[in-house]
Write a protein that holds these residues in place. Structure first.
Motif, mmCIF file in Angstrom:
data_model
loop_
_atom_site.group_PDB
_atom_site.id
_atom_site.type_symbol
_atom_site.label_atom_id
_atom_site.label_comp_id
_atom_site.label_asym_id
_atom_site.label_seq_id
_atom_site.Cartn_x
_atom_site.Cartn_y
_atom_site.Cartn_z
ATOM 1 N N SER A 64 3.998 3.638 -1.393
ATOM 2 C CA SER A 64 3.745 4.355 -2.648
ATOM 3 C C SER A 64 2.824 3.545 -3.548
ATOM 4 O O SER A 64 1.841 4.058 -4.101
ATOM 5 C CB SER A 64 5.062 4.652 -3.368
ATOM 6 N N ALA A 65 3.130 2.263 -3.698
ATOM 7 C CA ALA A 65 2.267 1.393 -4.499
ATOM 8 C C ALA A 65 0.931 1.154 -3.804
ATOM 9 O O ALA A 65 -0.123 1.082 -4.453
ATOM 10 C CB ALA A 65 2.965 0.058 -4.769
ATOM 11 N N ALA A 66 0.966 1.032 -2.466
ATOM 12 C CA ALA A 66 -0.273 0.815 -1.720
ATOM 13 C C ALA A 66 -1.241 1.983 -1.881
ATOM 14 O O ALA A 66 -2.459 1.795 -1.825
ATOM 15 C CB ALA A 66 0.040 0.592 -0.244
ATOM 16 N N ALA A 67 -0.702 3.186 -2.083
ATOM 17 C CA ALA A 67 -1.574 4.338 -2.306
ATOM 18 C C ALA A 67 -2.385 4.168 -3.585
ATOM 19 O O ALA A 67 -3.514 4.657 -3.690
ATOM 20 C CB ALA A 67 -0.741 5.618 -2.383
ATOM 21 N N VAL A 68 -1.812 3.468 -4.563
ATOM 22 C CA VAL A 68 -2.507 3.214 -5.829
ATOM 23 C C VAL A 68 -3.493 2.058 -5.665
ATOM 24 O O VAL A 68 -4.673 2.179 -6.008
ATOM 25 C CB VAL A 68 -1.498 2.896 -6.952
ATOM 26 N N THR A 69 -3.029 0.946 -5.132
ATOM 27 C CA THR A 69 -3.892 -0.237 -5.035
ATOM 28 C C THR A 69 -4.979 -0.071 -3.984
ATOM 29 O O THR A 69 -6.052 -0.684 -4.095
ATOM 30 C CB THR A 69 -3.070 -1.487 -4.710
ATOM 31 N N GLY A 70 -4.729 0.739 -2.969
ATOM 32 C CA GLY A 70 -5.703 0.894 -1.897
ATOM 33 C C GLY A 70 -6.571 2.127 -1.995
ATOM 34 O O GLY A 70 -7.314 2.444 -1.059
ATOM 35 N N PRO A 90 -5.717 6.794 -10.182
ATOM 36 C CA PRO A 90 -4.533 6.146 -9.608
ATOM 37 C C PRO A 90 -3.300 7.042 -9.568
ATOM 38 O O PRO A 90 -2.523 6.997 -8.604
ATOM 39 C CB PRO A 90 -4.316 4.936 -10.511
ATOM 40 N N VAL A 91 -3.099 7.862 -10.601
ATOM 41 C CA VAL A 91 -1.932 8.748 -10.607
ATOM 42 C C VAL A 91 -2.122 9.865 -9.598
ATOM 43 O O VAL A 91 -1.169 10.275 -8.921
ATOM 44 C CB VAL A 91 -1.670 9.294 -12.026
ATOM 45 N N ARG A 92 -3.340 10.364 -9.447
ATOM 46 C CA ARG A 92 -3.602 11.360 -8.419
ATOM 47 C C ARG A 92 -3.364 10.776 -7.024
ATOM 48 O O ARG A 92 -2.835 11.450 -6.137
ATOM 49 C CB ARG A 92 -5.035 11.878 -8.548
ATOM 50 N N ALA A 127 24.084 3.916 -2.289
ATOM 51 C CA ALA A 127 23.733 2.879 -3.261
ATOM 52 C C ALA A 127 22.486 2.133 -2.817
ATOM 53 O O ALA A 127 21.601 1.821 -3.633
ATOM 54 C CB ALA A 127 24.897 1.914 -3.441
ATOM 55 N N ARG A 128 22.408 1.835 -1.518
ATOM 56 C CA ARG A 128 21.234 1.130 -0.997
ATOM 57 C C ARG A 128 19.974 1.993 -1.149
ATOM 58 O O ARG A 128 18.912 1.482 -1.512
ATOM 59 C CB ARG A 128 21.458 0.792 0.476
ATOM 60 N N GLU A 129 20.098 3.281 -0.921
ATOM 61 C CA GLU A 129 18.931 4.154 -1.058
ATOM 62 C C GLU A 129 18.476 4.221 -2.508
ATOM 63 O O GLU A 129 17.266 4.221 -2.784
ATOM 64 C CB GLU A 129 19.242 5.556 -0.530
ATOM 65 N N ARG A 130 19.410 4.263 -3.446
ATOM 66 C CA ARG A 130 19.031 4.240 -4.867
ATOM 67 C C ARG A 130 18.294 2.940 -5.201
ATOM 68 O O ARG A 130 17.321 2.945 -5.963
ATOM 69 C CB ARG A 130 20.270 4.400 -5.747
ATOM 70 N N THR A 131 18.770 1.836 -4.626
ATOM 71 C CA THR A 131 18.100 0.552 -4.853
ATOM 72 C C THR A 131 16.681 0.573 -4.297
ATOM 73 O O THR A 131 15.746 0.059 -4.922
ATOM 74 C CB THR A 131 18.900 -0.585 -4.201
ATOM 75 N N LEU A 132 16.497 1.181 -3.143
ATOM 76 C CA LEU A 132 15.163 1.283 -2.555
ATOM 77 C C LEU A 132 14.234 2.113 -3.438
ATOM 78 O O LEU A 132 13.047 1.779 -3.595
ATOM 79 C CB LEU A 132 15.246 1.896 -1.158
ATOM 80 N N VAL A 133 14.758 3.186 -4.016
ATOM 81 C CA VAL A 133 13.952 3.997 -4.931
ATOM 82 C C VAL A 133 13.546 3.160 -6.145
ATOM 83 O O VAL A 133 12.398 3.217 -6.604
ATOM 84 C CB VAL A 133 14.724 5.257 -5.367
ATOM 85 N N GLU A 134 14.488 2.376 -6.666
ATOM 86 C CA GLU A 134 14.174 1.506 -7.809
ATOM 87 C C GLU A 134 13.116 0.463 -7.436
ATOM 88 O O GLU A 134 12.201 0.182 -8.222
ATOM 89 C CB GLU A 134 15.447 0.814 -8.295
ATOM 90 N N GLN A 135 13.234 -0.109 -6.249
ATOM 91 C CA GLN A 135 12.251 -1.091 -5.807
ATOM 92 C C GLN A 135 10.864 -0.462 -5.675
ATOM 93 O O GLN A 135 9.857 -1.062 -6.075
ATOM 94 C CB GLN A 135 12.688 -1.701 -4.473
ATOM 95 N N ALA A 136 10.827 0.731 -5.099
ATOM 96 C CA ALA A 136 9.542 1.430 -4.979
ATOM 97 C C ALA A 136 8.963 1.715 -6.351
ATOM 98 O O ALA A 136 7.755 1.548 -6.585
ATOM 99 C CB ALA A 136 9.726 2.726 -4.193
ATOM 100 N N GLY A 137 9.815 2.140 -7.283
ATOM 101 C CA GLY A 137 9.352 2.417 -8.639
ATOM 102 C C GLY A 137 8.797 1.190 -9.323
ATOM 103 O O GLY A 137 7.789 1.263 -10.040
ATOM 104 N N GLU A 138 9.410 0.046 -9.090
ATOM 105 C CA GLU A 138 8.916 -1.205 -9.683
ATOM 106 C C GLU A 138 7.554 -1.567 -9.109
ATOM 107 O O GLU A 138 6.649 -1.985 -9.848
ATOM 108 C CB GLU A 138 9.914 -2.335 -9.444
ATOM 109 N N ARG A 139 7.396 -1.412 -7.819
ATOM 110 C CA ARG A 139 6.097 -1.707 -7.200
ATOM 111 C C ARG A 139 5.006 -0.768 -7.725
ATOM 112 O O ARG A 139 3.877 -1.199 -7.996
ATOM 113 C CB ARG A 139 6.204 -1.598 -5.674
ATOM 114 N N VAL A 140 5.352 0.503 -7.848
ATOM 115 C CA VAL A 140 4.381 1.466 -8.370
ATOM 116 C C VAL A 140 4.036 1.136 -9.819
ATOM 117 O O VAL A 140 2.876 1.233 -10.239
ATOM 118 C CB VAL A 140 4.927 2.905 -8.252
ATOM 119 N N THR A 141 5.035 0.730 -10.591
ATOM 120 C CA THR A 141 4.793 0.360 -11.983
ATOM 121 C C THR A 141 3.769 -0.767 -12.084
ATOM 122 O O THR A 141 2.835 -0.718 -12.896
ATOM 123 C CB THR A 141 6.107 -0.072 -12.662
#
Length: 241
Positions: A74-80, A87-89, A126-140
């Motif tokens: 998800s973050a790589a889509a922005v940086t790459g 970037p949002v598109r 719980a682990r999946e919610r954590t993964l979503v949070e991690q992805a959100g942090e990377r995208v941020t």
């Protein structure tokens, strides 16, 4: 150690990891996540318990291994993204294609065990919610850099603190919406629709949701960065423009 020996050792490690993962995920689907122990996985894989832990720090990590590329991509889509593109598109386009793949994969009968295991295990949820949070942090982080530089057409270059707040809001909007779409699809899968799932409707809902989020994010940017301005949600460009 020669280069050839090192290469063979790495290949063996990769083969062992893949074999353990495949065995574990088969057992999870057959018995349910909570009913399977690391010892069970080691025995079925014909390796030592420590070998399993050498490759996977937790049973939850083993369950999700190679099933969550979106955490990084998800973050790589922005940086790459190509230079000069929005970037949002880029984030929106990646998430749409990825969500369609996830919805399709989890709707297949052969993957029902995966969905059932998730539904039955609070630790996996719980682990999946954590993964979503991690992805959100990377995208941020990725969006913050782009927005601070003025690379998002909805926002002029701004200070890092403001860019961070806006990026956090946008990232979480998209990531939480994606999770909501996936959870609803899983609910329908587990209900066992007699005629199967209407994936065309799921695809339409996914595209519509993400399009609306992108439109709303542009309006939000206008309000936060220029409260006295007249940028409104209605004035944002249509998708694809």
């Amino acid at each position: 150690m020669t280069a050839d020996n090192g290469g063979r050792r790495e290949r063996r490690k990769a083969q062992t990891r893949a074999a353990v993962r495949e065995t574990a995920q088969r057992l999870f689907a057959e018995r349910g996540f909570d009913a399977v122990t690391i010892a069970d996985i080691a025995t079925a894989s014909d390796v030592a318990v420590q070998t399993v832990f050498n490759h996977f720090e937790t049973k939850e990590a083993l369950f999700f291994d190679e099933r969550t590329p979106w955490v990084e991509q998800s973050a790589a889509a922005v940086t790459g993204r190509p230079p000069g593109t929005d970037p949002v598109r880029a984030l929106r386009d990646y998430l749409e294609s990825d969500l369609v793949r996830v919805l399709d994969r989890e709707s297949r009968p052969e993957n029902r065990g995966y969905v059932e295991a998730l539904e039955a295990s609070t630790s996996l949820q719980a682990r999946e919610r954590t993964l979503v949070e991690q992805a959100g942090e990377r995208v941020t982080v990725a969006l913050s850099t782009a927005i601070a530089r003025g690379e998002w057409s909805a926002a002029p270059a701004t200070d890092p603190a403001t860019a961070r707040v806006l990026s956090r809001l946008v990232a979480d909007l998209f990531m939480v919406a994606g999770r909501a779409l996936v959870l609803e699809n899983r609910r329908l899968v587990l209900m066992g629709q007699p005629d199967g799932l209407d994936l065309s409707a799921a695809r339409k809902a996914t595209a519509g949701t993400l399009t609306e989020l992108e439109r709303s994010a542009r309006g939000l940017a206008g309000r936060l960065l220029d409260p006295a301005g007249d940028l409104s949600v209605e004035e944002s460009p249509a998708p694809g423009r």
